[in-house]
Design a protein around this motif. Sequence first.
Motif: not given
Length: 203
Positions: A101-111, A139-149
């Motif tokens: 499973p794509g971890p990003g895909n799972v989080t998109k669906r949960l969001s 875990r996927l690094g959102v604090l570096k990729l899009d912290p304010n998002g």
Amino acid sequence: MHARLIALVALLATPVWASDRRAADRIYDQGLRAEFAGDYVRARDAFDKVLRQARAAGLGPEYVSAATYDLARMTGYTCDFVRAKELLLEALSLEQALPAPGPGNVTKRLSELARLSYDQGNFAESAAYYERVVPELERLGVLKLDPNGFANLLDDHAIAVSRSGDEQRAGSIRAKAGDVRSKNAGVPVRFSPVYYRDACVKK
């Protein structure tokens, strides 16, 4: 002779599958362009057609999962929240059942489930989905990729928790969002979600 017949059948079947995939991709592109233009009704109809075609042509579970997810969002954007939730749960189940499973895909669906549950008035359920989303994003690094998002998502999480009756927990989440913002002042938001309550348009 038998081996030659099998090879011939395989050769004839391959262009049909490829043709089905190209046809589905074209409709998918139409749906994405309609979504980008804000025409959620047309996008919904395109993704519905893609999903039916993907299932009929056997385009694979990854394709079906993606089409189900996009149809779910457009179904919610056009005000059918109940059906949208059913489709999002199906898309989540399909994604989690994949060998990888794509971890990003799972989080998109949960969001999306978190936002949709909130707009249905199911605040405790929304908060529970956010509880699953937040650690995965970190875990996927959102604090570096899009912290304010991410800080904006924490705001939504805090509201859901507050509306479900846990103000102490909500305060802790708000404090975390504030800390993220203070450490990332001036960093542009890379992702801003579409909210179902704002997008909902009557056909």
